[in-house]
Motif scaffolding. Structure first.
Motif, PDB file in Angstrom:
ATOM      1  N   VAL A 133     -98.167  82.147 -28.424  1.00 61.37           N
ATOM      2  CA  VAL A 133     -98.239  82.187 -30.397  1.00 61.37           C
ATOM      3  C   VAL A 133     -97.347  81.569 -31.472  1.00 61.37           C
ATOM      4  CG1 VAL A 133     -96.435  84.071 -29.925  1.00 61.37           C
ATOM      5  CG2 VAL A 133     -95.559  82.424 -30.663  1.00 61.37           C
ATOM      6  N   VAL A 134     -98.029  80.189 -31.038  1.00 66.36           N
ATOM      7  CA  VAL A 134     -98.454  78.906 -31.407  1.00 66.36           C
ATOM      8  C   VAL A 134    -100.148  78.244 -31.442  1.00 66.36           C
ATOM      9  CG1 VAL A 134     -96.432  78.605 -32.133  1.00 66.36           C
ATOM     10  CG2 VAL A 134     -97.651  77.472 -31.145  1.00 66.36           C
ATOM     11  N   PRO A 135    -100.640  78.293 -32.860  1.00 66.53           N
ATOM     12  CA  PRO A 135    -102.131  77.586 -32.173  1.00 66.53           C
ATOM     13  C   PRO A 135    -101.868  76.591 -31.493  1.00 66.53           C
ATOM     14  CG  PRO A 135    -101.916  77.720 -34.466  1.00 66.53           C
ATOM     15  CD  PRO A 135    -100.376  77.605 -34.383  1.00 66.53           C
ATOM     16  N   GLU A 136    -103.385  76.258 -30.647  1.00 66.07           N
ATOM     17  CA  GLU A 136    -103.430  75.089 -29.768  1.00 66.07           C
ATOM     18  C   GLU A 136    -103.060  73.482 -30.137  1.00 66.07           C
ATOM     19  OE1 GLU A 136    -106.053  74.028 -26.165  1.00 66.07           O
ATOM     20  OE2 GLU A 136    -106.546  75.855 -27.522  1.00 66.07           O
ATOM     21  N   HIS A 137    -103.065  73.859 -31.434  1.00 65.97           N
ATOM     22  CA  HIS A 137    -102.986  71.976 -31.890  1.00 65.97           C
ATOM     23  C   HIS A 137    -102.270  71.876 -32.593  1.00 65.97           C
ATOM     24  CE1 HIS A 137    -103.499  74.118 -35.947  1.00 65.97           C
ATOM     25  NE2 HIS A 137    -102.644  73.539 -36.409  1.00 65.97           N
ATOM     26  N   VAL A 138    -100.849  72.783 -32.634  1.00 71.38           N
ATOM     27  CA  VAL A 138     -99.517  72.574 -32.785  1.00 71.38           C
ATOM     28  C   VAL A 138     -99.048  72.630 -31.193  1.00 71.38           C
ATOM     29  CG1 VAL A 138     -97.535  73.261 -33.437  1.00 71.38           C
ATOM     30  CG2 VAL A 138     -99.706  74.492 -34.446  1.00 71.38           C
ATOM     31  N   THR A 139     -97.743  71.085 -31.627  1.00 71.90           N
ATOM     32  CA  THR A 139     -97.539  71.076 -29.672  1.00 71.90           C
ATOM     33  C   THR A 139     -95.697  70.707 -30.372  1.00 71.90           C
ATOM     34  OG1 THR A 139     -96.488  68.684 -31.368  1.00 71.90           O
ATOM     35  CG2 THR A 139     -98.573  68.791 -30.426  1.00 71.90           C
ATOM     36  N   ILE A 140     -95.194  71.076 -29.166  1.00 66.16           N
ATOM     37  CA  ILE A 140     -93.901  71.896 -29.028  1.00 66.16           C
ATOM     38  C   ILE A 140     -93.581  70.862 -28.071  1.00 66.16           C
ATOM     39  CG2 ILE A 140     -92.732  73.290 -28.042  1.00 66.16           C
ATOM     40  CD1 ILE A 140     -94.602  74.988 -27.932  1.00 66.16           C
ATOM     41  N   GLY A 141     -92.117  70.059 -28.863  1.00 63.80           N
ATOM     42  CA  GLY A 141     -91.074  68.899 -28.987  1.00 63.80           C
ATOM     43  C   GLY A 141     -89.548  69.536 -28.368  1.00 63.80           C
ATOM     44  N   VAL A 142     -89.353  69.041 -27.762  1.00 65.04           N
ATOM     45  CA  VAL A 142     -88.155  69.113 -27.116  1.00 65.04           C
ATOM     46  C   VAL A 142     -86.694  68.323 -27.818  1.00 65.04           C
ATOM     47  CG1 VAL A 142     -87.862  68.005 -25.439  1.00 65.04           C
ATOM     48  CG2 VAL A 142     -86.770  70.321 -25.550  1.00 65.04           C
ATOM     49  N   SER A 143     -85.890  68.921 -28.369  1.00 66.93           N
ATOM     50  CA  SER A 143     -84.659  68.008 -28.822  1.00 66.93           C
ATOM     51  C   SER A 143     -83.697  68.780 -27.749  1.00 66.93           C
ATOM     52  CB  SER A 143     -84.389  68.135 -30.319  1.00 66.93           C
ATOM     53  OG  SER A 143     -84.007  69.672 -30.287  1.00 66.93           O
ATOM     54  N   GLY A 144     -82.446  67.636 -28.099  1.00 68.03           N
ATOM     55  CA  GLY A 144     -81.542  68.621 -27.076  1.00 68.03           C
ATOM     56  C   GLY A 144     -81.708  67.468 -25.646  1.00 68.03           C
ATOM     57  N   ASP A 145     -81.070  65.975 -26.300  1.00 67.67           N
ATOM     58  CA  ASP A 145     -81.217  65.092 -24.644  1.00 67.67           C
ATOM     59  C   ASP A 145     -81.163  65.362 -23.149  1.00 67.67           C
ATOM     60  OD1 ASP A 145     -81.969  63.434 -27.543  1.00 67.67           O
ATOM     61  OD2 ASP A 145     -81.029  62.269 -26.773  1.00 67.67           O
ATOM     62  N   ALA A 146     -80.341  65.879 -23.028  1.00 64.75           N
ATOM     63  CA  ALA A 146     -79.801  66.681 -21.961  1.00 64.75           C
ATOM     64  C   ALA A 146     -80.398  67.794 -21.404  1.00 64.75           C
ATOM     65  CB  ALA A 146     -78.003  67.591 -21.628  1.00 64.75           C
ATOM     66  N   SER A 147     -81.491  68.061 -22.151  1.00 68.17           N
ATOM     67  CA  SER A 147     -82.739  69.400 -21.368  1.00 68.17           C
ATOM     68  C   SER A 147     -84.036  68.688 -21.925  1.00 68.17           C
ATOM     69  CB  SER A 147     -82.364  70.811 -21.819  1.00 68.17           C
ATOM     70  OG  SER A 147     -82.787  70.835 -23.000  1.00 68.17           O
ATOM     71  N   ALA A 148     -83.820  67.652 -21.894  1.00 66.79           N
ATOM     72  CA  ALA A 148     -84.795  66.806 -22.342  1.00 66.79           C
ATOM     73  C   ALA A 148     -86.122  66.739 -20.892  1.00 66.79           C
ATOM     74  CB  ALA A 148     -85.082  65.317 -22.869  1.00 66.79           C
ATOM     75  N   ALA A 149     -85.708  66.532 -20.170  1.00 65.63           N
ATOM     76  CA  ALA A 149     -86.466  66.383 -18.787  1.00 65.63           C
ATOM     77  C   ALA A 149     -87.110  67.973 -18.446  1.00 65.63           C
ATOM     78  CB  ALA A 149     -85.950  65.720 -17.584  1.00 65.63           C
ATOM     79  N   ALA A 150     -86.038  69.417 -18.120  1.00 63.69           N
ATOM     80  CA  ALA A 150     -86.683  69.749 -18.837  1.00 63.69           C
ATOM     81  C   ALA A 150     -87.772  71.275 -19.186  1.00 63.69           C
ATOM     82  CB  ALA A 150     -85.101  71.041 -18.674  1.00 63.69           C
ATOM     83  N   GLY A 151     -87.076  70.478 -20.511  1.00 61.80           N
ATOM     84  CA  GLY A 151     -88.484  70.712 -21.677  1.00 61.80           C
ATOM     85  C   GLY A 151     -89.442  70.336 -21.348  1.00 61.80           C
ATOM     86  N   LEU A 152     -89.724  69.048 -21.175  1.00 64.01           N
ATOM     87  CA  LEU A 152     -90.974  67.993 -20.753  1.00 64.01           C
ATOM     88  C   LEU A 152     -91.514  68.749 -19.461  1.00 64.01           C
ATOM     89  CD1 LEU A 152     -90.072  64.608 -21.281  1.00 64.01           C
ATOM     90  CD2 LEU A 152     -91.394  66.226 -23.094  1.00 64.01           C
ATOM     91  N   ASN A 153     -90.986  68.789 -18.361  1.00 62.11           N
ATOM     92  CA  ASN A 153     -91.392  69.435 -16.991  1.00 62.11           C
ATOM     93  C   ASN A 153     -91.918  70.684 -17.017  1.00 62.11           C
ATOM     94  OD1 ASN A 153     -91.186  67.367 -15.385  1.00 62.11           O
ATOM     95  ND2 ASN A 153     -88.854  67.418 -14.226  1.00 62.11           N
ATOM     96  N   ALA A 154     -91.340  71.657 -17.946  1.00 61.11           N
ATOM     97  CA  ALA A 154     -91.632  72.899 -18.713  1.00 61.11           C
ATOM     98  C   ALA A 154     -92.592  72.669 -19.595  1.00 61.11           C
ATOM     99  CB  ALA A 154     -90.016  73.559 -19.567  1.00 61.11           C
ATOM    100  N   VAL A 173     -83.870  73.305 -23.665  1.00 63.09           N
ATOM    101  CA  VAL A 173     -84.499  74.500 -23.381  1.00 63.09           C
ATOM    102  C   VAL A 173     -83.442  74.859 -21.972  1.00 63.09           C
ATOM    103  CG1 VAL A 173     -86.180  73.955 -23.491  1.00 63.09           C
ATOM    104  CG2 VAL A 173     -85.825  73.124 -21.809  1.00 63.09           C
ATOM    105  N   PRO A 174     -83.056  76.237 -21.626  1.00 64.80           N
ATOM    106  CA  PRO A 174     -82.523  76.206 -20.449  1.00 64.80           C
ATOM    107  C   PRO A 174     -82.525  75.547 -18.953  1.00 64.80           C
ATOM    108  CG  PRO A 174     -83.393  78.080 -20.902  1.00 64.80           C
ATOM    109  CD  PRO A 174     -84.318  77.788 -21.599  1.00 64.80           C
ATOM    110  N   ALA A 175     -81.658  75.267 -18.196  1.00 67.48           N
ATOM    111  CA  ALA A 175     -81.578  74.292 -17.464  1.00 67.48           C
ATOM    112  C   ALA A 175     -82.389  74.112 -16.028  1.00 67.48           C
ATOM    113  CB  ALA A 175     -80.646  73.324 -17.371  1.00 67.48           C
ATOM    114  N   ASN A 176     -82.515  75.679 -16.327  1.00 65.23           N
ATOM    115  CA  ASN A 176     -82.936  76.374 -14.659  1.00 65.23           C
ATOM    116  C   ASN A 176     -85.005  76.502 -15.375  1.00 65.23           C
ATOM    117  OD1 ASN A 176     -84.668  78.563 -13.996  1.00 65.23           O
ATOM    118  ND2 ASN A 176     -83.095  78.858 -12.616  1.00 65.23           N
ATOM    119  N   SER A 177     -85.632  75.758 -14.301  1.00 56.63           N
ATOM    120  CA  SER A 177     -87.053  75.165 -14.120  1.00 56.63           C
ATOM    121  C   SER A 177     -87.638  76.672 -14.528  1.00 56.63           C
ATOM    122  CB  SER A 177     -87.450  74.670 -13.774  1.00 56.63           C
ATOM    123  OG  SER A 177     -87.432  74.888 -11.985  1.00 56.63           O
TER     124      SER A 177
END
Lengths: 297, 297
Positions: A180-201, A163-167
């Motif tokens: 747009v995705v059902p609530e039971h479907v989780t979203i997981g980030v890849s691209g290790d450098a942007s993991a903190a940004a993804g989890l925080n987002a 994901v973009p680095a900008n929060s």
């Protein structure tokens, strides 16, 4: 189950055969570190290069050594019937979920990819993670296609690219998918450098290359973000910037991660499948220096 | 041997198994038309989707039915050891040459690709065609890399992507390659729409998708260009513009060529490996109309 840190171990080769001892050692290391799940045979696990027999055997080994840690298994392949066979062998091995990327040789259409997920989810009892990895599959998902596939029964999670680095931008991106995705479907980030940004987002999971070899470093970021300590997660990711820099400089995370595992004695020298060559001596020296400097073990 | 028209037949599937009768029929059609060579298991022949056993069997069938027409066999694979196994089975089947594309999942470096060609040429007696097909392999050759690989003993030809339609630019492109590769290495154009331009610009061969299904049309262009009747080759290619238009419009030559073969009764319906879907009904109607209009048989 599809939340937190999912660690992607390498599948080390020795003389063009799977090094089962080294692989089992990597799995046990992840269990000891207490990652939330293990994804065997991801891109980092070289699934695309292995025979059906090797893949079945790696899936069995992973489950055997993972104890109570859930194991997801990558089942991608170029031909739908081969994907179904990989899924059956992963299921027989005791996988808790399947990871499926739309591998391509001839470019695929949106309908080809949708039908692939429809066919696979219809043929397995296991939950499926949609694996969006355009750098290797050369297929680009749209948010609309995420939505269409996520409606299929059996879809549990979507592994999205960095994901973009900008929060603010990262949050906007995740919100657009979440909408747009059902609530039971989780979203997981890849691209290790942007993991903190993804989890925080708001990502529910981090599907992590480096977590498969350096689980401690990856857990530091994950647990901080999960506890709402966003700044700490970002600071820990920033501390690892020299590592992310090597990923960019040396052509991606795989070759660097393999060099780290080899440097730490977790994998035999030149553990990647040819034609993928390991890093040069000079590059390995740089990797070793960064590993030392950051205290990675 | 690596000159003139090399025709690339489809490998038709029926219910996810190679339709050996249909494949043999395609080979015999090419022999009857008197193409200069046949390349089995090219991209058009779906090599990337088939098991080692299917590939060995298709190579044997091609040689059996080709009579005295030389048969080249595609041996690409994601892992070097698998490529070597495909090369051995092609050699055992009686292939006259090997076609090798640097298939990729993880992006490959220039050194990875060079080493792949070095390893394969060192392990086979057969001449090797370098297959530069960035649309499927996602690896882009430079002219410098052509030169480096072409110096390897055993390299016989380079299959290049389409050339510019403008004849001066096409000639410049071919001259730039010709200047750096040894004289015994032929240059063959692919990208059917630009074959006339390529042959007129000095290419020695046309590695042809459409030639595998419509050999008459491809031979018309080839023989005119070989005889120095450049304008006639261009005019014949221009006459086929509606066909080239379908290639662009419907996502490449493979799906359209499969639809043509199916329409002409040369292959069973839906002969491509899933997840690659055949054209829709509406698209098939357009293909049939163009086939009829151009008198293609």
């Amino acid at each position: 189950m599809f939340t937190g840190l999912s660690a992607f171990p390498l599948t080390p080769l020795r003389d063009d055969r799977v090094d089962e001892c080294a692989f089992a050692g990597l799995i046990e290391r992840l269990v000891t570190a207490r990652v939330d799940s293990i994804t065997a045979l991801g891109s980092t696990g070289s699934y695309a290069y292995l025979t059906p027999e090797e893949r079945a055997s790696v899936a069995r080994l992973a489950v055997e050594h993972a104890g109570s840690t859930p194991v997801f298994v990558g089942v991608g392949g170029l031909r739908t019937s081969h994907v179904l066979a990989h899924a059956a062998s992963a299921e027989a091995a005791g996988a808790a979920g399947l990871l499926l990327a739309p591998m391509s040789y001839q470019p695929l259409t949106v309908d080809d990819v949708f039908e692939l997920y429809r066919t696979v989810t219809a043929s397995t009892e296991l939950p499926v993670i949609v694996y969006d990895n355009p750098g290797t599959t050369r297929f680009t998902f749209t948010v609309e296609l995420y939505a269409r596939i996520a409606e299929l029964p059996g879809i549990a999670s979507i592994k999205i690219p960095g994901v973009p680095a900008n929060s603010a931008e990262a949050s906007e991106r995740i919100a657009a998918i979440r909408a747009v995705v059902p609530e039971h479907v989780t979203i997981g980030v890849s691209g290790d450098a942007s993991a903190a940004a993804g989890l925080n987002a708001g990502c529910d999971a981090w599907y992590s290359v480096i977590g498969g070899t350096l689980p401690g470093a990856a857990l530091g970021i994950t647990r901080a973000a999960q506890a709402g300590r966003a700044a700490e997660a970002v600071a820990e990711s920033k501390r690892l910037a020299p590592l992310w820099g090597l990923f960019s400089e040396f052509g991606g995370s795989l070759r660097v991660t393999a060099a780290i595992a080899e440097h730490l004695g977790l994998a035999p020298r030149n553990c990647l499948p040819l034609p993928i060559q390991g890093l040069t001596e000079a590059q390995r020296d740089r990797v070793a220096a960064v590993v030392g400097e950051l205290g990675l073990t």
